[in-house]
Design an enzyme around this catalytic site. Sequence first.
Site, short mmCIF file in Angstrom:
data_model
loop_
_atom_site.label_atom_id
_atom_site.label_comp_id
_atom_site.label_asym_id
_atom_site.label_seq_id
_atom_site.Cartn_x
_atom_site.Cartn_y
_atom_site.Cartn_z
N CYS A 89 -11.02 -40.59 17.52
CA CYS A 89 -9.75 -41.07 18.08
C CYS A 89 -9.99 -42.52 18.44
O CYS A 89 -11.05 -42.87 18.99
CB CYS A 89 -9.38 -40.25 19.31
SG CYS A 89 -8.10 -40.99 20.34
N ASP A 137 -0.42 -47.81 17.02
CA ASP A 137 -1.12 -46.65 17.59
C ASP A 137 -0.20 -46.07 18.66
O ASP A 137 0.78 -46.69 19.06
CB ASP A 137 -2.46 -47.09 18.21
CG ASP A 137 -3.20 -45.94 18.91
OD1 ASP A 137 -3.28 -44.85 18.31
OD2 ASP A 137 -3.67 -46.12 20.04
N SER A 138 -0.56 -44.89 19.15
CA SER A 138 0.20 -44.29 20.25
C SER A 138 0.13 -45.14 21.51
O SER A 138 0.98 -45.00 22.39
CB SER A 138 -0.37 -42.90 20.56
OG SER A 138 -1.71 -43.04 21.00
N CYS A 177 -4.67 -45.03 14.16
CA CYS A 177 -4.59 -43.81 14.94
C CYS A 177 -4.88 -42.63 14.01
O CYS A 177 -4.21 -42.47 12.98
CB CYS A 177 -3.17 -43.69 15.50
SG CYS A 177 -2.85 -42.15 16.38
N ASN A 178 -5.88 -41.85 14.36
CA ASN A 178 -6.24 -40.69 13.54
C ASN A 178 -5.14 -39.63 13.56
O ASN A 178 -4.83 -39.01 12.54
CB ASN A 178 -7.55 -40.07 14.05
CG ASN A 178 -8.72 -41.01 13.91
OD1 ASN A 178 -9.43 -40.97 12.92
ND2 ASN A 178 -8.91 -41.89 14.88
N HIS A 232 -8.96 -44.41 20.68
CA HIS A 232 -9.16 -44.73 22.09
C HIS A 232 -10.64 -44.63 22.50
O HIS A 232 -11.08 -45.30 23.43
CB HIS A 232 -8.35 -43.79 22.99
CG HIS A 232 -6.88 -44.08 23.05
ND1 HIS A 232 -6.03 -43.85 21.99
CD2 HIS A 232 -6.11 -44.59 24.05
CE1 HIS A 232 -4.79 -44.20 22.34
NE2 HIS A 232 -4.82 -44.66 23.58
N1 DGL Z 1 -5.53 -43.13 19.30
C1 DGL Z 1 -5.05 -42.00 18.64
C2 DGL Z 1 -5.99 -41.39 17.64
O1 DGL Z 1 -6.75 -42.10 17.04
C3 DGL Z 1 -4.10 -41.04 19.32
C4 DGL Z 1 -4.37 -40.66 20.70
C5 DGL Z 1 -3.21 -39.92 21.35
O2 DGL Z 1 -2.20 -40.56 21.60
O3 DGL Z 1 -3.34 -38.72 21.59
O4 DGL Z 1 -5.96 -40.21 17.41
#
Ligand code: DGL
Length: 280
Positions: free
Chosen positions: A188, A15-16, A78-79, A190
């Site tokens: 997302c 993930d990011s 991560c989406n 997070h």
């Molecule tokens: N957790 C990520 C997602 O599901 C990316 C969040 C990000 O880094 O902007 O989209």
Amino acid sequence: MNYSQGIGKTIGVFDSGVGGLSVLQHIRQTLPDERLIYVADSGHVPYGDKSSDYIEQRSHTLTRFLLEKGAEAIVIACNTATAAAVSSLRSYFDIPIVGMEPAVKPAVAATRSGVVGVLATIGTIESARFAALLERYGEEVEIITQGCPGLVEQVENGELNSKRTRELIERFTTPLIARGVDTLILGCTHYPFLAPLIQETVGNNIVLVDTGAAVARQLQRRLYNELEDREESHSVARSKLTTSSPAQFFTSGDSAYASRIISALWGDSVIVTQLPSQYR
Ligand code: DGL
């Protein structure tokens, strides 16, 4: 197969940043014997405001690292990265690659008011993949999207319940509630870490949905349907294992900070190793 090395497969997850841990928790519950390797691309977070080319490049780099570590399947937890990179990763790497997208389908099935809200990054909302998803399901109900710049950073900073996080959540959800949303997609990875605060803000009549459990089930299907023919004894041997193998964690950011935040979110004290420089 060499059972002395354990019978679980090695799964690479990235993930990011720390958001994908919300998916890793479901993977751990669904597949307790698998060896899990997680990469938080904290040196490049957030992905939500980066170009899709940039995210695609990072996704290739992290996948190469995970393959070097022995990954036999990849989960893009991560989406935003799925929207930017899943097609390209699948055409390039010949192993199962499981991606994820906002839970529009289950939300459309669940809504009673006929109005569904989606909280996601700008990158996800503006992607062609998400547009296709809306086209598929958006005719049946009204779907209102809301980009949430700043929320990912709050989770990365460990601010799961601060005044600033509360203000952001109020700002992003108030217009959705005013338009009659009764089902809210956490689009997302997070955001599940903010679910208690989001639920408190929107009230208990709004149902929150996310994709973590579905991703873990999809990974299980991909791994074991494909393995069935080759390793018939697997399920017998699996039942003999009772304890989970420990997960390994890596970051492209600061390892001391990542160790603290990942330990807090994962619920166990872990050491996070910094990625080798060529992968950072
Ligand atoms: N957790 C990520 C997602 O599901 C990316 C969040 C990000 O880094 O902007 O989209």
